[in-house]
Design a protein around this motif. Structure first.
Motif, mmCIF file in Angstrom:
data_model
loop_
_atom_site.group_PDB
_atom_site.id
_atom_site.type_symbol
_atom_site.label_atom_id
_atom_site.label_comp_id
_atom_site.label_asym_id
_atom_site.label_seq_id
_atom_site.Cartn_x
_atom_site.Cartn_y
_atom_site.Cartn_z
ATOM 1 N N VAL A 14 -67.755 -3.088 32.678
ATOM 2 C CA VAL A 14 -67.927 -4.118 31.562
ATOM 3 C C VAL A 14 -66.634 -4.360 30.919
ATOM 4 O O VAL A 14 -66.124 -5.618 31.002
ATOM 5 N N LEU A 33 -57.845 0.371 27.425
ATOM 6 C CA LEU A 33 -57.668 1.780 27.432
ATOM 7 C C LEU A 33 -59.011 2.584 27.937
ATOM 8 O O LEU A 33 -59.820 2.445 27.478
ATOM 9 N N SER A 47 -74.150 3.934 39.187
ATOM 10 C CA SER A 47 -75.336 2.909 39.201
ATOM 11 C C SER A 47 -75.748 2.590 40.552
ATOM 12 O O SER A 47 -75.278 2.876 41.492
ATOM 13 N N CYS A 173 -55.792 7.546 28.623
ATOM 14 C CA CYS A 173 -55.724 7.354 27.293
ATOM 15 C C CYS A 173 -56.953 7.173 26.569
ATOM 16 O O CYS A 173 -57.548 6.121 26.423
ATOM 17 N N VAL A 175 -58.958 6.637 23.148
ATOM 18 C CA VAL A 175 -58.942 6.186 21.905
ATOM 19 C C VAL A 175 -59.837 7.250 20.813
ATOM 20 O O VAL A 175 -60.722 7.634 21.116
ATOM 21 N N ALA A 203 -66.193 -1.333 24.945
ATOM 22 C CA ALA A 203 -66.894 -1.346 26.120
ATOM 23 C C ALA A 203 -66.719 0.058 26.645
ATOM 24 O O ALA A 203 -66.807 0.507 27.793
ATOM 25 N N MET A 214 -65.811 5.173 14.654
ATOM 26 C CA MET A 214 -64.441 5.150 14.374
ATOM 27 C C MET A 214 -64.006 4.072 13.461
ATOM 28 O O MET A 214 -62.919 4.492 12.754
ATOM 29 N N LEU A 310 -75.745 7.945 33.076
ATOM 30 C CA LEU A 310 -76.368 7.750 31.524
ATOM 31 C C LEU A 310 -76.653 6.207 31.612
ATOM 32 O O LEU A 310 -75.647 5.363 31.926
ATOM 33 N N VAL A 341 -74.313 -3.620 35.258
ATOM 34 C CA VAL A 341 -73.634 -3.972 36.265
ATOM 35 C C VAL A 341 -74.146 -5.487 36.602
ATOM 36 O O VAL A 341 -73.413 -6.403 36.608
HETATM 37 C C1 LIG Z 1 -78.552 6.204 37.713
HETATM 38 C C2 LIG Z 1 -78.134 4.614 37.004
HETATM 39 C C3 LIG Z 1 -78.526 3.794 37.923
HETATM 40 C C4 LIG Z 1 -78.199 2.243 37.279
HETATM 41 N N1 LIG Z 1 -78.627 1.063 38.030
HETATM 42 C C5 LIG Z 1 -78.277 0.027 37.643
HETATM 43 C C6 LIG Z 1 -78.497 -1.109 38.345
HETATM 44 O O1 LIG Z 1 -79.278 -0.837 39.667
HETATM 45 N N2 LIG Z 1 -78.015 -2.551 37.944
HETATM 46 C C7 LIG Z 1 -77.389 -2.495 36.866
HETATM 47 O O2 LIG Z 1 -77.253 -3.649 36.416
HETATM 48 N N3 LIG Z 1 -77.052 -1.334 36.251
HETATM 49 C C8 LIG Z 1 -77.383 -0.082 36.548
HETATM 50 N N4 LIG Z 1 -77.010 1.027 35.742
HETATM 51 C C9 LIG Z 1 -76.559 0.686 34.529
HETATM 52 C C10 LIG Z 1 -75.270 0.576 34.620
HETATM 53 O O3 LIG Z 1 -74.368 1.493 35.588
HETATM 54 C C11 LIG Z 1 -74.428 0.294 33.273
HETATM 55 O O4 LIG Z 1 -75.022 -0.599 32.341
HETATM 56 C C12 LIG Z 1 -72.994 -0.210 33.530
HETATM 57 O O5 LIG Z 1 -72.206 0.779 34.224
HETATM 58 C C13 LIG Z 1 -72.158 0.021 32.160
HETATM 59 O O6 LIG Z 1 -70.886 -0.362 32.280
HETATM 60 P P1 LIG Z 1 -69.907 -0.030 31.227
HETATM 61 O O7 LIG Z 1 -68.518 -0.510 31.669
HETATM 62 O O8 LIG Z 1 -70.304 -0.401 29.851
HETATM 63 O O9 LIG Z 1 -69.889 1.584 30.976
HETATM 64 P P2 LIG Z 1 -69.124 2.517 31.833
HETATM 65 O O10 LIG Z 1 -68.979 2.407 33.213
HETATM 66 O O11 LIG Z 1 -69.700 3.878 31.428
HETATM 67 O O12 LIG Z 1 -67.377 2.764 31.207
HETATM 68 C C14 LIG Z 1 -67.430 3.175 29.878
HETATM 69 C C15 LIG Z 1 -66.219 3.784 29.875
HETATM 70 O O13 LIG Z 1 -65.575 3.959 28.651
HETATM 71 C C16 LIG Z 1 -64.719 4.938 28.544
HETATM 72 N N5 LIG Z 1 -64.606 5.446 27.294
HETATM 73 C C17 LIG Z 1 -65.767 6.160 26.374
HETATM 74 N N6 LIG Z 1 -64.910 6.266 25.221
HETATM 75 C C18 LIG Z 1 -63.829 5.985 25.483
HETATM 76 C C19 LIG Z 1 -62.653 6.531 24.188
HETATM 77 N N7 LIG Z 1 -62.877 6.835 23.013
HETATM 78 N N8 LIG Z 1 -61.417 5.837 24.752
HETATM 79 C C20 LIG Z 1 -61.282 5.295 26.065
HETATM 80 N N9 LIG Z 1 -62.244 5.278 26.928
HETATM 81 C C21 LIG Z 1 -63.317 5.704 26.550
HETATM 82 C C22 LIG Z 1 -65.429 6.014 29.659
HETATM 83 O O14 LIG Z 1 -64.559 7.000 30.023
HETATM 84 C C23 LIG Z 1 -66.162 5.071 30.602
HETATM 85 O O15 LIG Z 1 -65.047 4.974 31.604
HETATM 86 C C24 LIG Z 1 -77.447 2.083 36.113
HETATM 87 C C25 LIG Z 1 -77.016 3.301 35.415
HETATM 88 C C26 LIG Z 1 -77.433 4.528 35.821
HETATM 89 C C27 LIG Z 1 -76.947 5.876 35.034
#
Ligand SMILES: Cc1cc2nc3c(=O)[nH]c(=O)nc-3n(C[C@H](O)[C@H](O)[C@H](O)COP(=O)(O)OP(=O)(O)OC[C@H]3O[C@@H](n4cnc5c(N)ncnc54)[C@H](O)[C@@H]3O)c2cc1C
Length: 385
Positions: A14, A33, A47, A173, A175, A203, A214, A310, A341
């Motif tokens: 995202v 970050l 995912s 890094c 936050v 994100a 925060m 998660l 995703v």
């Molecule tokens: C088992 C499973 C199956 C799934 N299947 C599907 C599917 O088939 N289709 C679909 O669309 N979705 C699916 N999903 C959901 C999908 O994977 C998530 O909705 C999506 O990956 C979210 O992306 P994101 O970038 O928001 O979060 P993430 O990929 O979790 O990224 C968030 C990032 O933020 C970072 N972060 C957090 N706090 C801080 C901070 N304070 N400072 C700096 N960095 C920080 C973390 O380290 C992480 O890298 C599935 C999820 C799971 C667990």
């Protein structure tokens, strides 16, 4: 002090898509970050990679109608692969209620322009996949443009493109704080240094509520464990199959590499940051797999290859997109409730529109606005799954 026009907290799919869309729209001084030393360690790397436009609510359908064609042309647009495979999603209904639900959804989908989705009969299903135990299947819904992507590759593609066109990323890094002055975002504190910025995009996936906190903002996003079980190489079911969803119990599976990826959302799971794979899940899911697909009774599975990740869940199972009512300049791209995703491309476009132009024509963004919970205007979810 360093400064950026936009700081994106979280380098998963995202955050990467938001960065791509901002840079592509001409806002290059964007900084991602990411607290981990490499991207993809959050939900993105865990995912199942399913992408579908077969949803019940208009806003989810519209987000997929932007995202799926985007994935289909990803390589062309960005010069990186995302491995989109248009193998479809096939929902199997075993009750009249489920069949009516699929029919009603399909009407909404078609009214929004999803022409490829179609209903199939029980006989169609039995003829297409004689390997299924489908005597009780009354019919189903199929859309051939639904399918799968490789989330990790898409995340890398978005990031690399943004970096090659002026964007920045700092990995390792974290936050640790958000500076707010007179109700507006002013910057972030991190484990490395401080960064001044007028705009922050949260994100942070399943950790998004803590990031909102925060800045003194509230965000109703909870982590919920989901587990996936890959099989060993297995040829007794066609590898050209779509994602097949058994609506009677939620078991679903799709081809992956030389085997299959098995999924089932255990209704007994409770919220929390649990990322360990629970060994007892293997038997639970294999029982459901063998019930719908008898040849899966003999499918080889190595539980050591199974994993947990998660979901980031909101009270109405829809994402939260837009600027916080509490803190100006703080934007949310959170709470995808299992669809992050498939909705990452649309989310990047919507966030970029909102940040740079204050409005978007992709969806009616009010529906997903952060303030809907406080206003008691949750989205009415008709899902029966
Ligand atoms: C088992 C499973 C199956 C799934 N299947 C599907 C599917 O088939 N289709 C679909 O669309 N979705 C699916 N999903 C959901 C999908 O994977 C998530 O909705 C999506 O990956 C979210 O992306 P994101 O970038 O928001 O979060 P993430 O990929 O979790 O990224 C968030 C990032 O933020 C970072 N972060 C957090 N706090 C801080 C901070 N304070 N400072 C700096 N960095 C920080 C973390 O380290 C992480 O890298 C599935 C999820 C799971 C667990």
């Amino acid at each position: 002090m360093r400064s950026a026009d936009v700081v994106i907290i979280g380098g998963g799919i995202v955050g990467a898509s938001v960065a791509y869309h901002l840079v592509a729209a001409g806002c290059a001084n964007v900084l991602i970050l990411e607290r981990e030393s490499s991207q993809g360690k959050g939900s993105t790397g865990k995912s199942m990679g399913g992408v579908r436009a077969q949803f019940a609510t208009p806003v989810n359908i519209q987000m997929s109608l932007y995202s799926i064609p985007f994935y289909a042309s990803f390589d062309e647009r960005l010069g990186f692969p995302c491995d989109y495979r248009a193998q479809g999603y096939l929902f199997l209904a075993t009750t009249p209620k489920h069949l009516d639900y699929l029919r009603a959804n399909q009407q909404t989908q078609k009214s929004l322009g999803l022409t490829q989705a179609r209903m199939v009969s029980g006989d169609d299903v039995r003829a297409l996949y004689p390997q299924l135990r489908a005597g009780d299947v009354l019919g189903g819904a199929f859309c051939p443009t639904d399918g799968f992507v490789d989330p990790y590759s898409a995340m890398v593609g978005f990031t690399q493109w943004a970096l090659e066109h002026g964007g920045h990323i700092q990995r390792g890094c974290e936050v640790t704080g958000i500076e707010v002055k007179s109700g507006r975002v002013a910057g972030v504190r991190t484990t490395k240094d401080d960064v001044a910025t007028p705009v922050i995009v949260n994100a942070a996936g399943a950790w998004a509520a803590a990031v909102a906190h925060m800045a003194g903002a509230t965000l109703p996003v909870e982590p919920l464990r989901r587990m996936l079980v890959p099989t060993e190489p297995f040829d007794e079911f066609p590898h050209s199959a779509p994602m097949i969803i058994d609506m009677s119990n939620g078991f679903h599976f799709r081809p992956e590499a030389r085997g299959f990826l098995l999924a089932w959302n255990d209704p007994e799971e409770t919220p929390g940051f649990k990322t360990d794979y629970e060994p007892s899940f293997t038997e639970k899911i294999l029982t459901r797999a063998a019930d719908r697909v008898p040849c899966f009774a003999d499918v080889p599975v190595n539980p050591k290859r199974a994993w947990a990740g998660l979901y980031e869940v909101t009270p109405d199972h829809h994402s939260i997109l837009g600027e916080s009512d509490e803190v100006k300049g703080l934007f949310f791209a959170n709470g995808f409730s299992g669809h992050g995703v498939m909705h990452a491309p649309a989310t990047g476009k919507i966030l970029s529109d909102l940040i740079l132009r204050g409005t978007t024509s992709l969806i009616d963004q009010r529906v997903l606005r952060p303030g809907r919970f406080a206003a008691g205007e949750l989205i009415h979810e008709t899902a029966v799954l």
